[in-house]
Design an enzyme around this catalytic site. Sequence first.
Site, mmCIF file in Angstrom:
data_model
loop_
_atom_site.group_PDB
_atom_site.id
_atom_site.type_symbol
_atom_site.label_atom_id
_atom_site.label_comp_id
_atom_site.label_asym_id
_atom_site.label_seq_id
_atom_site.Cartn_x
_atom_site.Cartn_y
_atom_site.Cartn_z
ATOM 1 N N GLU A 132 0.915 -1.273 -0.186
ATOM 2 C CA GLU A 132 0.043 0.136 0.235
ATOM 3 C C GLU A 132 0.929 1.474 -0.002
ATOM 4 O O GLU A 132 0.413 2.223 0.327
ATOM 5 C CB GLU A 132 -1.115 0.039 1.316
ATOM 6 C CG GLU A 132 -2.033 -1.196 1.217
ATOM 7 C CD GLU A 132 -3.054 -1.228 2.238
ATOM 8 O OE1 GLU A 132 -2.915 -0.259 2.964
ATOM 9 O OE2 GLU A 132 -3.756 -2.084 2.343
ATOM 10 N N GLU A 243 -5.684 -8.962 1.093
ATOM 11 C CA GLU A 243 -6.393 -8.488 2.286
ATOM 12 C C GLU A 243 -8.038 -8.101 2.067
ATOM 13 O O GLU A 243 -7.931 -7.635 1.078
ATOM 14 C CB GLU A 243 -5.922 -7.133 3.083
ATOM 15 C CG GLU A 243 -4.552 -7.207 3.814
ATOM 16 C CD GLU A 243 -3.963 -5.915 4.384
ATOM 17 O OE1 GLU A 243 -5.238 -5.222 4.795
ATOM 18 O OE2 GLU A 243 -2.959 -5.690 4.444
#
Length: 387
Positions: A132, A243
């Site tokens: 990220e 995720e």
Amino acid sequence: MRAIAGYLAVSALAMTASAQNYLGFSTGSTKIDGSAKVQADYEAEFTAAQNLIGAPGVFNAARLYTNIQGGSNTDPIEAFAAAIATNTSLLLGIWCSGTTTIQPELTALQAGLTKYGSKLAKLVIGISIGSEDLYRNSVTGVKNKAGVGADPDVIVGFINDYRTAFKSSLLKDVPVGHVDTWNVFPNATNKGVIDAVDWIGLDEYPYYQSGQGNTIDNAANLFKTAFDAAKAAVGDKPLWVTETGWPYTGMTWDQAVPSVANAKAYWDSVGCAMLFNKVPTFWYDLEDDNAGNNESFAITDSLSTKARFNLTCPPPGVVSSSSSAASSTSSATKGSSGTKTSSVSKATGTGTSTSAAATSTTTTNAGAVLNLSIGTIVGVVAFACLL
């Protein structure tokens, strides 16, 4: 029970998977009290995951965020030994945000290979260079105060550093990837990262997609929409779901309500209908490991093999309907693109690492994996975590 509309497109998702479809959990390097996990902690976690009652398969894979053991500078993470003891496949991670070098990560990984050799190498199914980072440095990430990230050229440089360091190692044939949110990949400035890797990992949380009708009943729609956008951007690169999940307790985000019933509904409509045994999937998460998170996503307490909701998948075409999907709203700051906005990271790596608020020039020591809580990395929510 209610019928699922035609938005699933399971076959399309399955086409993006690699030959083997792994089931696992993303796991941080700290316990809920902030202390570093040790081998016994990881062994207990991996063993519980493999023995979950009613699970739609064996969850015998784990995604890590760092190779460095908490409290050290370059010691290999004790999850390596635990994986060997429990025969758990590993998706390794190298933390890239808030640092100018990944050498400590590379040193720790090499030390692990030197210590465990092929026993470790044969369990490694992939390695992610970063998590990220592009999102945190994006306009949305900065707006949502998601923490220190890294620009695409930095990530590409780190990918090259890893490939050079391990080109002749036991990991030379392990596919290299990068994990990020769905909305960074359509951005042409990030194409260099896509081109540099073998696969893409996506983090996607419809729960955080405020302003987009983020009720539990619309979660599967939001998830697939995000996945499709990411897939269109990455082309033939395999997509791994690194995720996703729905909290059982915490804040209400716009129309998204945390509850056990909603966590079960999400498990059914996204996990069962779209992901499990179709694409490599790392659910978030098995147990709570970060006290800084505003929401709790763990499917079990105290690593019990009996989850807080029934893990058995419903028959194809139906999904349990939640009776608690209230539409109350919260005044908390939310990312309009479905990003997480807490200030602590779920993806923990311990040691003397930088925090999400640290400067991007700080070197990552001892598994310095910023504790960016699932609440911390905002905006990623709409991340197509699908593979």
